[in-house]
Motif scaffolding. Structure first.
Motif, short mmCIF file in Angstrom:
data_model
loop_
_atom_site.label_atom_id
_atom_site.label_comp_id
_atom_site.label_asym_id
_atom_site.label_seq_id
_atom_site.Cartn_x
_atom_site.Cartn_y
_atom_site.Cartn_z
N ASP A 149 0.83 -1.19 0.00
CA ASP A 149 0.00 0.00 0.00
C ASP A 149 0.87 1.25 0.00
O ASP A 149 1.92 1.29 0.67
CB ASP A 149 -0.91 0.02 1.24
CG ASP A 149 -1.95 -1.09 1.20
OD1 ASP A 149 -2.26 -1.56 0.08
OD2 ASP A 149 -2.45 -1.48 2.27
N ARG A 195 5.44 -1.12 2.99
CA ARG A 195 4.70 -0.10 2.27
C ARG A 195 5.47 0.29 1.00
O ARG A 195 6.70 0.20 0.96
CB ARG A 195 4.50 1.16 3.11
CG ARG A 195 3.40 1.10 4.16
CD ARG A 195 2.03 1.10 3.49
NE ARG A 195 0.96 1.27 4.45
CZ ARG A 195 0.41 0.31 5.17
NH1 ARG A 195 0.87 -0.94 5.05
NH2 ARG A 195 -0.59 0.55 6.00
N ASP A 244 -5.02 6.13 -6.06
CA ASP A 244 -6.33 6.66 -5.67
C ASP A 244 -6.30 7.20 -4.24
O ASP A 244 -6.77 8.31 -3.98
CB ASP A 244 -7.40 5.58 -5.80
CG ASP A 244 -7.66 5.17 -7.24
OD1 ASP A 244 -7.56 6.06 -8.12
OD2 ASP A 244 -7.92 3.98 -7.49
N ARG A 245 -5.75 6.37 -3.34
CA ARG A 245 -5.68 6.75 -1.92
C ARG A 245 -4.33 6.32 -1.37
O ARG A 245 -3.75 5.33 -1.82
CB ARG A 245 -6.79 6.07 -1.11
CG ARG A 245 -8.19 6.41 -1.52
CD ARG A 245 -9.20 5.60 -0.73
NE ARG A 245 -9.32 6.04 0.64
CZ ARG A 245 -9.35 5.25 1.70
NH1 ARG A 245 -9.22 3.94 1.55
NH2 ARG A 245 -9.49 5.73 2.92
N ASP A 301 -1.68 6.54 2.45
CA ASP A 301 -1.35 7.09 3.76
C ASP A 301 -0.48 8.31 3.50
O ASP A 301 0.45 8.25 2.69
CB ASP A 301 -0.59 6.06 4.60
CG ASP A 301 -1.42 4.80 4.85
OD1 ASP A 301 -2.52 4.92 5.40
OD2 ASP A 301 -0.95 3.70 4.48
N GLU A 357 -10.91 12.10 -0.09
CA GLU A 357 -10.96 10.81 -0.80
C GLU A 357 -9.57 10.30 -1.14
O GLU A 357 -9.40 9.11 -1.42
CB GLU A 357 -11.79 10.95 -2.08
CG GLU A 357 -11.16 11.74 -3.22
CD GLU A 357 -11.19 13.26 -3.05
OE1 GLU A 357 -10.66 13.96 -3.94
OE2 GLU A 357 -11.75 13.73 -2.04
N ARG A 358 -8.57 11.16 -1.08
CA ARG A 358 -7.19 10.78 -1.39
C ARG A 358 -6.45 10.21 -0.17
O ARG A 358 -5.42 9.56 -0.32
CB ARG A 358 -6.41 12.01 -1.87
CG ARG A 358 -6.80 12.54 -3.24
CD ARG A 358 -6.31 11.63 -4.30
NE ARG A 358 -6.36 12.23 -5.64
CZ ARG A 358 -6.24 11.52 -6.74
NH1 ARG A 358 -6.08 10.21 -6.69
NH2 ARG A 358 -6.27 12.10 -7.92
N LYS A 364 -6.02 7.87 2.92
CA LYS A 364 -6.40 6.65 3.64
C LYS A 364 -6.21 6.87 5.13
O LYS A 364 -7.04 6.50 5.95
CB LYS A 364 -5.55 5.47 3.16
CG LYS A 364 -5.89 4.16 3.83
CD LYS A 364 -5.02 3.03 3.29
CE LYS A 364 -5.32 1.71 3.99
NZ LYS A 364 -4.43 0.62 3.52
N SER A 365 -5.05 7.42 5.51
CA SER A 365 -4.81 7.82 6.89
C SER A 365 -3.82 8.97 6.87
O SER A 365 -3.11 9.21 5.89
CB SER A 365 -4.27 6.66 7.74
OG SER A 365 -2.93 6.35 7.37
N SER A 413 -10.25 12.16 8.61
CA SER A 413 -9.30 11.07 8.34
C SER A 413 -8.81 10.42 9.63
O SER A 413 -8.65 11.10 10.65
CB SER A 413 -8.08 11.61 7.58
OG SER A 413 -8.46 12.23 6.37
N ARG A 414 -8.59 9.12 9.56
CA ARG A 414 -7.95 8.42 10.67
C ARG A 414 -6.55 9.01 10.83
O ARG A 414 -5.78 9.05 9.87
CB ARG A 414 -7.89 6.93 10.36
CG ARG A 414 -7.23 6.09 11.44
CD ARG A 414 -7.43 4.61 11.16
NE ARG A 414 -6.67 3.80 12.11
CZ ARG A 414 -5.48 3.27 11.87
NH1 ARG A 414 -4.91 3.45 10.68
NH2 ARG A 414 -4.86 2.56 12.78
#
Length: 304
Positions: free
Chosen positions: A59, A85, A125-126, A128, A148-149, A151-152, A247-248
């Motif tokens: 990711d 990652r 797309d997304r 961290d 939307e971009r 993730k965290s 966001s987280r």
């Protein structure tokens, strides 16, 4: 007459010292700039050519440096981070190995727009998003305008609540004075060495080789770009809307940060609902450099 002669002599000696120091600074920078690895690639985003280093698999995580920083600031964590990652370490336009076109939007919001556009080009797309200092404020803008971009969100000793304003209005508003101040004072070796040491919670961890390499990239920054950056300064503009970010979020802070106080980290934790705050004991404004093992431990726990 004797007093005037003394004043003239002192000013002359001071001028010579400034010139000698400036020449020494440029010489040091040129020597060490040649030692910087160029393992990355350049990607064109609009009118800007961004230097980016990509490593690992998995990711995606995007690392955004702070003011006068570069991808090099994350050197101590990239190797291990890339074991789980796909790491994208970016030099923002004007910093590191990315020259600025001087035609772009170099506000925090403008940089967030740029990162979003870069993600589109890279087919991400997304991701961290990890931002340090000024990069943290850019990450906040990204999370606010492009949720939307994200993730965290990982904020490391982040700016966001107040305007970064270290120049007098006279220097800030005059391009010639700004150039002289930056090139012959602020970007010089001894001033930056002092500034770097101030960022450390424990000055015994000062690494001369690392600093010299970092300084070569600081010297590489164009005063003309810094003038434009200052003129577009929108730091603190998002301060009243940080609470709207969903966001987280992980907030990592150096306990002894003299640049951005821990109170700012605590305020971020309060404003961003559900966020986590991790304090790294003994560290200053650069916790990923001062205690990379603990920094990565906290980062891994959050990401996994």
């Amino acid at each position: 007459m004797h007093v005037l002669k003394t004043i003239f002599t002192v000013l002359f000696i001071l001028l010579i010292a400034i010139i000698v120091h400036a020449l020494f600074s440029v010489t040091m920078a040129r020597i060490y700039l040649g030692r910087i690895d160029h393992d990355g690639e350049y990607i064109t985003v609009g009118k800007e050519k961004l230097y980016i280093e990509v490593s690992g698999a998995g990711d995606p995580i995007i690392l955004i440096h702070g003011f006068l920083g570069s991808h090099f600031d994350f050197e101590s964590i990239v190797e291990e981070l890339s074991t789980f990652r796909k790491v994208y370490a970016v030099d923002l336009p004007g910093f590191g190995l990315s020259r600025a076109s001087l035609e772009g939007d170099y506000s925090r919001k403008g940089y967030a727009d740029l990162v979003s556009a870069l993600m589109h080009i890279l087919n991400i797309d997304r991701a961290d998003i990890l931002g340090h200092s000024m990069g943290g404020e850019i990450a906040l803008n990204l999370a606010y305008y492009y949720p939307e971009r994200v993730k965290s969100l990982i904020l490391v000793d982040s700016m966001g609540y107040s305007k970064m304003d270290f120049l007098s209005s006279l220097i800030e508003g005059n391009e010639f004075l700004n150039h002289v101040f930056m090139r012959y004072f602020f970007q010089t070796y001894m001033v930056q060495r002092f500034t770097f040491r101030q960022k450390l919670g424990d000055v015994s961890k000062f690494n001369r080789e690392f600093f010299n390499l970092s300084f070569s990239l600081i010297d590489h920054v164009s005063p003309a770009f810094l003038y434009r950056l200052n003129s577009q300064n929108d730091s603190g503009a998002l301060s009243e809307r940080i609470g709207d970010i969903k966001s987280r979020t992980l907030i990592i802070w150096g306990e002894k940060d003299r640049i951005a106080p821990v109170a700012d980290g605590e305020r971020l934790k309060t404003d961003i609902l559900g966020s986590e705050l991790e304090i790294i004991t003994g560290a200053g404004h650069l916790p990923m450099l001062e205690d990379p093992h603990l920094f990565l431990e906290k980062l891994k726990h959050f990401l996994n």
